[in-house]
Design a protein around this motif. Sequence first.
Motif, short mmCIF file in Angstrom:
data_model
loop_
_atom_site.label_atom_id
_atom_site.label_comp_id
_atom_site.label_asym_id
_atom_site.label_seq_id
_atom_site.Cartn_x
_atom_site.Cartn_y
_atom_site.Cartn_z
N PRO A 196 -27.82 15.00 28.20
CA PRO A 196 -28.11 16.52 28.66
C PRO A 196 -27.03 17.07 29.37
O PRO A 196 -25.84 16.67 29.46
N SER A 211 -31.09 14.47 20.99
CA SER A 211 -32.56 15.05 21.37
C SER A 211 -32.60 16.08 20.65
O SER A 211 -31.83 16.94 20.27
N ASP A 228 -35.03 20.89 23.53
CA ASP A 228 -35.08 20.53 24.73
C ASP A 228 -33.58 20.53 25.29
O ASP A 228 -33.35 20.73 26.56
N ARG A 286 -27.29 9.17 29.70
CA ARG A 286 -28.64 8.65 28.91
C ARG A 286 -28.60 7.05 28.93
O ARG A 286 -29.92 6.54 29.05
N ILE A 288 -36.05 15.75 32.11
CA ILE A 288 -35.77 14.40 31.51
C ILE A 288 -37.01 13.68 31.67
O ILE A 288 -37.32 12.85 30.67
N LEU A 327 -37.09 11.66 27.92
CA LEU A 327 -36.17 11.47 27.12
C LEU A 327 -35.17 10.42 27.47
O LEU A 327 -35.11 9.75 28.60
N TYR A 328 -34.41 9.61 26.41
CA TYR A 328 -33.48 8.60 26.64
C TYR A 328 -34.08 7.48 27.07
O TYR A 328 -33.17 6.18 27.60
#
Length: 190
Positions: free
Chosen positions: A7, A44, A48, A162, A183, A188-189
């Motif tokens: 990110p 990603s 996003d 991440r 996130i 995410l991640y």
Amino acid sequence: MGGTFDPIHHGHLVAAEEARWQFRLDQVLFIPTGRPWQKPVGVSPAEDRYLMTVIATAPNPAFAVSRMEVDNPGPTYTVDTLRRLRAELPEDTRLLFIGGADVVQQLLTWKEPEQVLALTELIAVTRPEFDLDGLVQQIPGAAGRVHRMEIPALAISGRDVRARVARGAPIGYLVPEDVARYIEKRGLYR
Ligand code: ATP
Ligand code: MG
């Protein structure tokens, strides 16, 4: 300032704000990559990354986000983006590309660095483990067009953020609070 922004984190934001101030910039344009050719897997979704970049930069009146690479299917090369920007901007616009030392090193070693330097000046933000001075000395004309900039938020990286999310470690204060929430919301991640 181009990047995957996967990110976006405070390293990016500190670099952008410091560049704005040191170089008296009217605007810092963040350009999240579409599908980066260096990182084809495990990145990603572009939307996003674009949204996180918007969330993180929205409060700053000098920051803006471009969709030019996100909306471009297929890999985009920084040099092509710089060419497009150059063509869109008034001729007397001073264009500076902000990149970490890793990315500047890549730009100056990949294909024709003279072309890159003709399109834009470079602001090379110091990052741990990268030394640009030797490289800059080797390229004719680079000395006046590559500016070194030091920032205090050196050690933050997308990869580390991440990895932290994946192992359940906190990412507060490394990324803006609303980015951390996004996130989590999107899972995410993990
Ligand atoms: P990743 O670990 O996934 O590569 P990253 O932190 O390097 O993520 P990118 O989106 O790849 O972030 O980088 C965008 C730009 O910001 C690049 O030019 C990169 O060198 C620069 N950058 C990223 N983090 C920092 C930092 N902490 N200090 C200075 N420059 C940074
Ligand atoms: Mg990177």
